[in-house]
Motif scaffolding. Sequence first.
Motif: not given
Length: 184
Positions: A98-122
């Motif tokens: 997530y970045y702000d209006s100035n292009g500065k990183l505000v927040k990294q939401y994932l520490e590790q990759p996640i799998q989204i199964d077929a037809l699932a969502s996050s």
Amino acid sequence: MKLSPHFYLTMAFILLIASCTPSESSSQLQSQTHQVKSSQKVVNLDKNFQIAMGQTLYVPIYSHIYHDDRQQVLNLAATLSIRNTDLMNPLIITSVRYYDSNGKLVKQYLEQPIQIDALASSDFYVSRSDTTGGLGANFIVEWVAQTEISEPIVEAVMIATEFQQGISFVSSGRVIKSYKQSKR
């Protein structure tokens, strides 16, 4: 006077929102990471992981909008939704930033990759009280897959309610980088 069922649903929604507890301060939000849901799997992309395709997407987010001749600011809550549209195969979300209006990183939401199964969502959430992003905030989402799959739908829904008024709208993700392994 007979009231419509729509009126009762609207009132129930307003009461539900009004009963929600105040959200955390933005400094607390920045230190938290996304909670992995039971439908998601944390994955480890080791050196044997073969990438067949992937994308980097830009998703516009509005943490507030102006109204009343730009004199008033209405803060918005935002929900980023990532939907795997493939009928058979999973996709791997490697990064949600997530970045702000100035292009500065505000927040990294994932520490590790996640799998989204077929037809699932996050989904990933920015609270209405978190105004660190500003009017030009954005999410950068990166995903990969081990086989060729249909592209996911990545959108953000912004919403706010105040008094007896409500506003909501959707912002679609745009592909800014694409990777597809060539067949030999």
